[in-house]
Design an enzyme around this catalytic site. Structure first.
Site, PDB file in Angstrom:
ATOM      1  N   GLU A  92       0.870  -1.186   0.000  1.00  0.00           N
ATOM      2  CA  GLU A  92       0.000   0.000   0.000  1.00  0.00           C
ATOM      3  C   GLU A  92       0.901   1.228   0.000  1.00  0.00           C
ATOM      4  OE1 GLU A  92      -0.518  -1.713   3.242  1.00  0.00           O
ATOM      5  OE2 GLU A  92      -1.920  -3.155   2.387  1.00  0.00           O
TER       6      GLU A  92
ATOM      7  N   TYR B 225       7.665   1.813  -7.565  1.00  0.00           N
ATOM      8  CA  TYR B 225       6.938   0.542  -7.626  1.00  0.00           C
ATOM      9  C   TYR B 225       6.505   0.215  -9.062  1.00  0.00           C
ATOM     10  CZ  TYR B 225       6.785   1.414  -2.585  1.00  0.00           C
ATOM     11  OH  TYR B 225       7.131   1.682  -1.290  1.00  0.00           O
TER      12      TYR B 225
HETATM   13  C1  COA Z   1       9.877   6.693  -1.769  1.00  0.00           C
HETATM   14  C2  COA Z   1      11.368   6.548  -1.533  1.00  0.00           C
HETATM   15  C3  COA Z   1      11.618   5.269  -0.760  1.00  0.00           C
HETATM   16  C4  COA Z   1      12.081   6.481  -2.897  1.00  0.00           C
HETATM   17  O1  COA Z   1      13.454   6.247  -2.659  1.00  0.00           O
HETATM   18  P1  COA Z   1      14.583   6.645  -3.726  1.00  0.00           P
HETATM   19  O2  COA Z   1      15.802   5.880  -3.381  1.00  0.00           O
HETATM   20  O3  COA Z   1      14.677   8.101  -3.819  1.00  0.00           O
HETATM   21  O4  COA Z   1      13.919   6.046  -5.059  1.00  0.00           O
HETATM   22  P2  COA Z   1      14.608   5.922  -6.506  1.00  0.00           P
HETATM   23  O5  COA Z   1      15.781   6.837  -6.566  1.00  0.00           O
HETATM   24  O6  COA Z   1      14.787   4.473  -6.778  1.00  0.00           O
HETATM   25  O7  COA Z   1      13.438   6.455  -7.464  1.00  0.00           O
HETATM   26  C5  COA Z   1      12.757   7.659  -7.170  1.00  0.00           C
HETATM   27  C6  COA Z   1      11.958   8.057  -8.401  1.00  0.00           C
HETATM   28  O8  COA Z   1      10.943   8.993  -8.017  1.00  0.00           O
HETATM   29  C7  COA Z   1      11.087  10.170  -8.809  1.00  0.00           C
HETATM   30  N1  COA Z   1      10.638  11.263  -7.973  1.00  0.00           N
HETATM   31  C8  COA Z   1      11.277  11.830  -6.933  1.00  0.00           C
HETATM   32  N2  COA Z   1      10.512  12.798  -6.375  1.00  0.00           N
HETATM   33  C9  COA Z   1       9.360  12.816  -7.098  1.00  0.00           C
HETATM   34  C10 COA Z   1       8.169  13.573  -7.013  1.00  0.00           C
HETATM   35  N3  COA Z   1       7.995  14.502  -6.083  1.00  0.00           N
HETATM   36  N4  COA Z   1       7.197  13.331  -7.924  1.00  0.00           N
HETATM   37  C11 COA Z   1       7.334  12.378  -8.873  1.00  0.00           C
HETATM   38  N5  COA Z   1       8.437  11.606  -8.988  1.00  0.00           N
HETATM   39  C12 COA Z   1       9.435  11.833  -8.107  1.00  0.00           C
HETATM   40  C13 COA Z   1      12.528  10.231  -9.185  1.00  0.00           C
HETATM   41  O9  COA Z   1      12.721  11.020 -10.313  1.00  0.00           O
HETATM   42  C14 COA Z   1      12.810   8.748  -9.427  1.00  0.00           C
HETATM   43  O10 COA Z   1      12.331   8.314 -10.675  1.00  0.00           O
HETATM   44  P3  COA Z   1      13.315   8.164 -11.951  1.00  0.00           P
HETATM   45  O11 COA Z   1      14.469   7.334 -11.514  1.00  0.00           O
HETATM   46  O12 COA Z   1      12.459   7.526 -12.976  1.00  0.00           O
HETATM   47  O13 COA Z   1      13.726   9.555 -12.263  1.00  0.00           O
HETATM   48  C15 COA Z   1      11.934   7.770  -0.747  1.00  0.00           C
HETATM   49  O14 COA Z   1      11.510   8.952  -1.396  1.00  0.00           O
HETATM   50  C16 COA Z   1      11.503   7.810   0.710  1.00  0.00           C
HETATM   51  O15 COA Z   1      12.140   7.200   1.580  1.00  0.00           O
HETATM   52  N6  COA Z   1      10.403   8.519   0.991  1.00  0.00           N
HETATM   53  C17 COA Z   1       9.880   8.616   2.362  1.00  0.00           C
HETATM   54  C18 COA Z   1       9.345   7.283   2.833  1.00  0.00           C
HETATM   55  C19 COA Z   1       8.278   6.730   1.879  1.00  0.00           C
HETATM   56  O16 COA Z   1       7.408   7.467   1.432  1.00  0.00           O
HETATM   57  N7  COA Z   1       8.333   5.406   1.623  1.00  0.00           N
HETATM   58  C20 COA Z   1       7.375   4.721   0.791  1.00  0.00           C
HETATM   59  C21 COA Z   1       6.243   4.255   1.619  1.00  0.00           C
HETATM   60  S1  COA Z   1       5.082   3.267   0.677  1.00  0.00           S
END
Ligand code: COA
Length: 150
Positions: free
Chosen positions: A105, A117
């Protein structure tokens, strides 16, 4: 040094709870992570760089399906593909145990997570209204079904 993905160890729990605290309104405590280490159907991975844990992702295997949770990357290390690496490794690990269907989720507003995802093969299949608190928000329920991908 490259980012290494490895299984969670007891020495990681403090750092993981700090990353959680900074990332979620209802963070997991250090105790919750310690408990995970004792659950035989839980599989948790961490990303490590230069000896520092920078992220984690995990799942519980329930009824032959991987229920993914706690995907998180330390704020200063986001957008480097680390969450993508964690999810890919988690699925590889599950597949090595014969698990082909995965679900999770995510807040409907969490575009970055949804992107990670979708890239890993998940598709939105439904919405659970008001699933989250602080702030209240709907959850998008996503599935990655192995028979649709292979
Ligand atoms: C969600 C999360 C885990 C992603 O981690 P990450 O290591 O930055 O992820 P990745 O680098 O593999 O990919 C991030 C992608 O999101 C995109 N992105 C980043 N911020 C964004 C935004 N505000 N809107 C849309 N896309 C976004 C990036 O461009 C990237 O995509 P791309 O590689 O195609 O350009 C991280 O942002 C996080 O820890 N967030 C807080 C906790 C959370 O929300 N966890 C998920 C709970 S379900």
């Amino acid at each position: 040094m490259p980012v290494v993905i490895r299984g969670i160890q007891s020495s990681d729990t403090k750092r993981l709870s700090e990353i959680e605290e900074a990332s979620f309104s209802h963070p997991w405590s250090e105790e919750s992570f310690k408990e995970l280490l004792t659950i035989d159907y839980a599989r948790y991975l961490v990303a490590e760089e230069d000896g520092e844990v920078v992220g984690s992702a995990g799942m519980r295997i329930i009824a032959g399906e991987g229920n993914i949770d706690n995907v998180v990357v330390d704020e200063k290390n986001r957008n480097r593909g680390i969450a993508g690496m964690l999810i890919d490794e988690l699925i590889k690990l599950g597949e090595s145990e014969g698990i082909y269907d995965y679900t999770l989720e995510v807040r409907v507003s969490n575009s970055a997570a949804i992107k990670v995802y979708e890239r890993a093969g998940f598709k939105g299949e439904g919405v659970r209204p008001h699933f989250y608190e602080d702030p209240t928000e709907d959850a998008l329920i996503m599935w990655r079904r192995g028979n649709e991908i292979r």
